[in-house]
Scaffold this motif. Structure first.
Motif, PDB file in Angstrom:
ATOM      1  N   GLY A  46      27.143  54.721  47.404  1.00 37.32           N
ATOM      2  CA  GLY A  46      28.429  54.288  46.842  1.00 37.32           C
ATOM      3  C   GLY A  46      29.184  55.442  46.215  1.00 37.32           C
ATOM      4  O   GLY A  46      30.387  55.616  46.449  1.00 37.32           O
ATOM      5  N   ARG A  47      28.495  56.236  45.407  1.00 33.29           N
ATOM      6  CA  ARG A  47      29.156  57.398  44.787  1.00 33.29           C
ATOM      7  C   ARG A  47      29.588  58.405  45.846  1.00 33.29           C
ATOM      8  O   ARG A  47      30.667  58.995  45.738  1.00 33.29           O
ATOM      9  N   ARG A  49      30.482  57.733  48.933  1.00 29.66           N
ATOM     10  CA  ARG A  49      31.704  57.206  49.568  1.00 29.66           C
ATOM     11  C   ARG A  49      32.918  57.483  48.680  1.00 29.66           C
ATOM     12  O   ARG A  49      33.976  57.918  49.172  1.00 29.66           O
ATOM     13  N   LEU A  50      32.770  57.225  47.385  1.00 27.54           N
ATOM     14  CA  LEU A  50      33.885  57.463  46.463  1.00 27.54           C
ATOM     15  C   LEU A  50      34.273  58.936  46.425  1.00 27.54           C
ATOM     16  O   LEU A  50      35.459  59.279  46.501  1.00 27.54           O
ATOM     17  N   ARG A  52      33.760  61.250  48.669  1.00 24.79           N
ATOM     18  CA  ARG A  52      34.383  61.665  49.929  1.00 24.79           C
ATOM     19  C   ARG A  52      35.824  61.185  50.011  1.00 24.79           C
ATOM     20  O   ARG A  52      36.705  61.916  50.467  1.00 24.79           O
ATOM     21  N   ALA A  53      36.071  59.949  49.548  1.00 21.30           N
ATOM     22  CA  ALA A  53      37.438  59.419  49.562  1.00 21.30           C
ATOM     23  C   ALA A  53      38.330  60.221  48.619  1.00 21.30           C
ATOM     24  O   ALA A  53      39.467  60.555  48.973  1.00 21.30           O
ATOM     25  N   LEU A  65      40.619  53.174  45.848  1.00 16.77           N
ATOM     26  CA  LEU A  65      39.250  53.637  46.088  1.00 16.77           C
ATOM     27  C   LEU A  65      38.331  52.466  46.411  1.00 16.77           C
ATOM     28  O   LEU A  65      37.503  52.544  47.323  1.00 16.77           O
ATOM     29  N   ALA A  68      39.025  51.287  49.939  1.00 19.32           N
ATOM     30  CA  ALA A  68      38.547  52.260  50.929  1.00 19.32           C
ATOM     31  C   ALA A  68      37.024  52.291  51.022  1.00 19.32           C
ATOM     32  O   ALA A  68      36.461  52.404  52.107  1.00 19.32           O
ATOM     33  N   ALA A  69      36.341  52.176  49.879  1.00 18.69           N
ATOM     34  CA  ALA A  69      34.881  52.281  49.843  1.00 18.69           C
ATOM     35  C   ALA A  69      34.190  50.938  50.081  1.00 18.69           C
ATOM     36  O   ALA A  69      32.967  50.882  50.193  1.00 18.69           O
ATOM     37  N   MET A  71      34.050  48.430  47.931  1.00 13.10           N
ATOM     38  CA  MET A  71      33.350  48.096  46.681  1.00 13.10           C
ATOM     39  C   MET A  71      34.301  47.312  45.782  1.00 13.10           C
ATOM     40  O   MET A  71      35.519  47.367  45.962  1.00 13.10           O
ATOM     41  N   VAL A  76      33.319  50.375  41.135  1.00 12.92           N
ATOM     42  CA  VAL A  76      34.008  51.664  41.257  1.00 12.92           C
ATOM     43  C   VAL A  76      34.235  52.262  39.873  1.00 12.92           C
ATOM     44  O   VAL A  76      33.976  53.446  39.648  1.00 12.92           O
TER      45      VAL A  76
END
Length: 123
Positions: A46-47, A49-50, A52-53, A65, A68-69, A71, A76
């Motif tokens: 999860g982190r 993905r965040l 990278r976004a 965010l 996009a992720a 979540m 988030v």
């Protein structure tokens, strides 16, 4: 064996020179801890993905965010709190909206290595 700690001096190495080189390469314990902390931040999907976004879209909002992720906003926000405390991201208030960017250049460089390769063009 000048680099061998006193608590390891009783041990008999096979190649003393390599032991000293390895100890030197490992470096200071605080440096190792800092790197381990950075890798721990990236180890959670999860982190990651965040991060990278955020790396791809600096100044992105929490809501964007979350979308996009994939979540929820609460997850988030919790992840971003941890990333802020670790110094990986920084937030900026834009009216009522918080926007995030990567603030640790080392994390930014590591994230660049995680980006997917572009698909080759098909003929």
């Amino acid at each position: 064996m000048h680099l061998v700690p006193a608590d390891q001096a009783h041990r008999h190495p096979i190649d003393e020179h390599r032991v000293c080189e390895a100890i030197e390469a490992i470096g200071e314990p605080t440096d190792v801890e800092q790197w381990a902390g950075r890798f721990a931040l990236l180890a959670d999907p999860g982190r990651l993905r965040l991060l990278r976004a955020i790396a791809a879209c600096p100044q992105i909002s929490v809501t964007d965010l979350a979308i996009a992720a994939g979540m929820n906003d609460t997850a988030v926000s919790q992840a971003l709190r941890l990333l802020r405390v670790a110094g990986a991201v920084a937030g900026r208030k834009d009216g009522r909206v918080m926007r995030y960017r990567i603030s640790d250049e080392t994390i930014s460089a590591l994230l660049a290595q995680t980006q997917p390769s572009p698909e080759p063009a098909r003929a």
